[in-house]
Design a protein around this motif. Structure first.
Motif, PDB file in Angstrom:
ATOM      1  N   ALA A 142       0.815  -1.214   0.000  1.00  0.00           N
ATOM      2  CA  ALA A 142       0.000   0.000   0.000  1.00  0.00           C
ATOM      3  C   ALA A 142       0.852   1.269   0.000  1.00  0.00           C
ATOM      4  O   ALA A 142       0.377   2.353  -0.378  1.00  0.00           O
ATOM      5  CB  ALA A 142      -0.920  -0.004   1.215  1.00  0.00           C
ATOM      6  N   ASN A 143       2.124   1.158   0.406  1.00  0.00           N
ATOM      7  CA  ASN A 143       2.971   2.347   0.528  1.00  0.00           C
ATOM      8  C   ASN A 143       3.917   2.552  -0.653  1.00  0.00           C
ATOM      9  O   ASN A 143       4.588   3.581  -0.722  1.00  0.00           O
ATOM     10  CB  ASN A 143       3.793   2.257   1.817  1.00  0.00           C
ATOM     11  CG  ASN A 143       2.910   2.193   3.052  1.00  0.00           C
ATOM     12  OD1 ASN A 143       1.950   2.959   3.174  1.00  0.00           O
ATOM     13  ND2 ASN A 143       3.220   1.278   3.962  1.00  0.00           N
ATOM     14  N   GLY A 144       3.997   1.603  -1.539  1.00  0.00           N
ATOM     15  CA  GLY A 144       4.898   1.771  -2.674  1.00  0.00           C
ATOM     16  C   GLY A 144       5.419   0.448  -3.198  1.00  0.00           C
ATOM     17  O   GLY A 144       4.775  -0.601  -3.054  1.00  0.00           O
ATOM     18  N   GLU A 145       6.603   0.489  -3.810  1.00  0.00           N
ATOM     19  CA  GLU A 145       7.188  -0.704  -4.437  1.00  0.00           C
ATOM     20  C   GLU A 145       8.641  -0.862  -3.995  1.00  0.00           C
ATOM     21  O   GLU A 145       9.327   0.113  -3.678  1.00  0.00           O
ATOM     22  CB  GLU A 145       7.120  -0.595  -5.967  1.00  0.00           C
ATOM     23  CG  GLU A 145       5.710  -0.499  -6.516  1.00  0.00           C
ATOM     24  CD  GLU A 145       5.693  -0.362  -8.033  1.00  0.00           C
ATOM     25  OE1 GLU A 145       4.596  -0.361  -8.607  1.00  0.00           O
ATOM     26  OE2 GLU A 145       6.798  -0.263  -8.652  1.00  0.00           O
ATOM     27  N   ARG A 146       9.095  -2.101  -3.995  1.00  0.00           N
ATOM     28  CA  ARG A 146      10.498  -2.408  -3.715  1.00  0.00           C
ATOM     29  C   ARG A 146      11.034  -3.304  -4.828  1.00  0.00           C
ATOM     30  O   ARG A 146      10.320  -4.187  -5.325  1.00  0.00           O
ATOM     31  CB  ARG A 146      10.677  -3.118  -2.369  1.00  0.00           C
ATOM     32  CG  ARG A 146      10.383  -2.248  -1.140  1.00  0.00           C
ATOM     33  CD  ARG A 146      10.513  -3.091   0.126  1.00  0.00           C
ATOM     34  NE  ARG A 146      10.144  -2.360   1.322  1.00  0.00           N
ATOM     35  CZ  ARG A 146      11.008  -1.722   2.128  1.00  0.00           C
ATOM     36  NH1 ARG A 146      12.307  -1.748   1.833  1.00  0.00           N
ATOM     37  NH2 ARG A 146      10.591  -1.072   3.188  1.00  0.00           N
ATOM     38  N   LEU A 147      12.280  -3.091  -5.178  1.00  0.00           N
ATOM     39  CA  LEU A 147      12.960  -3.969  -6.127  1.00  0.00           C
ATOM     40  C   LEU A 147      13.600  -5.100  -5.323  1.00  0.00           C
ATOM     41  O   LEU A 147      14.431  -4.855  -4.441  1.00  0.00           O
ATOM     42  CB  LEU A 147      14.033  -3.199  -6.901  1.00  0.00           C
ATOM     43  CG  LEU A 147      14.875  -4.018  -7.887  1.00  0.00           C
ATOM     44  CD1 LEU A 147      14.023  -4.510  -9.047  1.00  0.00           C
ATOM     45  CD2 LEU A 147      16.057  -3.190  -8.398  1.00  0.00           C
ATOM     46  N   SER A 148      13.211  -6.320  -5.609  1.00  0.00           N
ATOM     47  CA  SER A 148      13.739  -7.479  -4.885  1.00  0.00           C
ATOM     48  C   SER A 148      14.691  -8.253  -5.782  1.00  0.00           C
ATOM     49  O   SER A 148      14.333  -8.639  -6.902  1.00  0.00           O
ATOM     50  CB  SER A 148      12.592  -8.392  -4.432  1.00  0.00           C
ATOM     51  OG  SER A 148      13.094  -9.553  -3.802  1.00  0.00           O
ATOM     52  N   MET A 149      15.908  -8.470  -5.293  1.00  0.00           N
ATOM     53  CA  MET A 149      16.900  -9.262  -6.022  1.00  0.00           C
ATOM     54  C   MET A 149      17.206 -10.516  -5.214  1.00  0.00           C
ATOM     55  O   MET A 149      17.398 -10.459  -3.992  1.00  0.00           O
ATOM     56  CB  MET A 149      18.177  -8.439  -6.243  1.00  0.00           C
ATOM     57  CG  MET A 149      17.984  -7.316  -7.251  1.00  0.00           C
ATOM     58  SD  MET A 149      19.447  -6.267  -7.423  1.00  0.00           S
ATOM     59  CE  MET A 149      19.229  -5.166  -6.022  1.00  0.00           C
ATOM     60  N   ASN A 150      17.248 -11.645  -5.916  1.00  0.00           N
ATOM     61  CA  ASN A 150      17.393 -12.931  -5.234  1.00  0.00           C
ATOM     62  C   ASN A 150      18.432 -13.804  -5.931  1.00  0.00           C
ATOM     63  O   ASN A 150      18.433 -13.910  -7.168  1.00  0.00           O
ATOM     64  CB  ASN A 150      16.057 -13.683  -5.234  1.00  0.00           C
ATOM     65  CG  ASN A 150      14.906 -12.827  -4.758  1.00  0.00           C
ATOM     66  OD1 ASN A 150      14.673 -12.672  -3.580  1.00  0.00           O
ATOM     67  ND2 ASN A 150      14.167 -12.253  -5.719  1.00  0.00           N
TER      68      ASN A 150
END
Length: 381
Positions: A178-186
């Protein structure tokens, strides 16, 4: 009229021309019919040979399992705890072992700082331009530089990272809330040694602006070998799975331990409670041995019965089998029956209670009463 018998008495009015024509046609058709009969017989023989070939292939596969040394080292393995799953992978000897699990394997992940979505926009934009350099922790030669522009969305950045995943071993996605987006690297692979860095090297350094946007510490020189510390980013380092096998510490980059116990592999799925280890038990699989023997007997008897059927002569109907008298089939029958008294891969079938019964069928002698039965009982190895 010529060709017509017209005298009174027997045969009066018979059309001689018609009779002659029919006899001539019959005479001409006899060689053709003989060819058709021969072709039909040949088709039947070809079909029979195909059936025999299939039965022989089945017997060959069954014989291979019986003569394989591994067939006499069959074992079953069980675990007393669902936290540890075990399977037999080789020659496992009857035994028991305790396994305590203290840590599960984990792949390294890095979730960036949160990117806000502008009012009216469908997705968050990266906001700054620069270079993101990803390097495999286990192999510094596996390095990729991703060029980022300020107007790229996080999804577009993730796509650019994924295009280089075969080199770096890193995949990316976007996490939304609800607050935004994150870039997730795995990291693709779990384990402490299978991580990655976003620092680069002296030739391909990550831009400080990109580090800051990701939520990583850019206060130092981005070309140093150590990865920058997370500030607003969330970093989870890769972990090895850890366990104790009979009190001995063991580790694996994955949750599967393939070579810790001889002939076994085990996979851990959760940490065991203190004082409650999993008990792994290995026992000889006599049922598996018997199953292989029974499969051999069934395959042998199926081939033997088919050979007998295609070479027999039925005195009552005065018909013979389609392959009766064929020297190749007679030879196969003799060789087949000789196998019951021969040595197959160092194993004498007679030592296993297998012997020849009526009509060349394979029979197995019960240990309990000494009676032979075809295929319904298998002697204990």
């Amino acid at each position: 009229m010529a060709g017509t018998i017209s005298s009174a008495g027997i045969g009066a009015g018979i059309d001689g021309n018609s009779i002659i024509s029919q006899l001539t046609a019959l005479q001409r058709s006899q060689p053709l019919q003989r060819l058709k009969d021969a072709a039909s017989s040949l088709d039947t023989q070809i079909s029979t040979v195909g059936t025999l070939k299939s039965l022989m292939s089945t017997l060959q596969d069954a014989a291979r399992k019986v003569t394989d040394k591994g067939a006499w080292q069959l074992a079953t393995a069980t675990s007393s705890n669902t936290a540890v799953a075990v399977k037999v992978t080789g020659a496992a000897l009857p035994s028991s072992s305790t396994i305590e699990v203290s840590q599960l394997a984990r792949a390294q992940t890095l979730a960036s700082a949160q990117f806000s979505v502008a009012s009216g926009a469908a997705a968050a934009k990266f906001g700054v331009a620069g270079k993101l350099v990803l390097t495999s922790s286990s192999d510094s030669s596996k390095i990729a530089a991703i060029e980022i522009t300020a107007d790229m969305t996080l999804t577009q950045v993730a796509e650019a990272i994924n295009k280089q995943s075969s080199v770096t071993g890193v995949t990316a996605s976007v996490i939304k809330d609800a607050n935004g987006e994150r870039l997730s690297m795995n990291a693709k692979n779990s384990g402490a040694a299978n991580g990655f860095t976003v620092i680069g090297d002296s030739v391909h350094p990550t831009s400080p602006e990109v580090l800051t946007a990701l939520g990583l510490d850019a206060s130092g020189d981005p070309r140093v070998s150590a990865p920058p510390a997370a500030t607003d980013a969330v970093l989870q380092q890769g972990l090895n799975a850890k366990a104790k096998v009979n009190g001995i510490d063991v580790e694996s980059a994955t949750n599967e331990f393939k070579q810790t116990l001889p002939g076994l592999s085990f996979t851990v799925s959760q940490v065991t409670q203190a004082g409650a280890p999993a008990l792994v038990t290995v026992a000889a699989d006599t049922d598996g041995m018997k199953k292989n023997l029974q499969a051999f007997i069934d395959a042998y008897n199926a081939l033997n019965a088919k050979l007998a059927d295609v070479t027999k002569y039925d005195a009552e109907s005065k018909t013979r089998g389609v392959m009766q008298g064929d020297s190749s089939i007679v030879s196969i029958t003799s060789e087949l029956r000789a196998t019951l008294s021969s040595n197959l891969g160092g194993i004498n079938l007679s030592d296993l209670g297998i012997q020849m019964g009526k009509g060349g069928a394979a029979v197995v002698r019960h240990l309990c009463d000494g009676q032979g039965q075809t295929g319904s009982c298998v002697a204990r190895p």
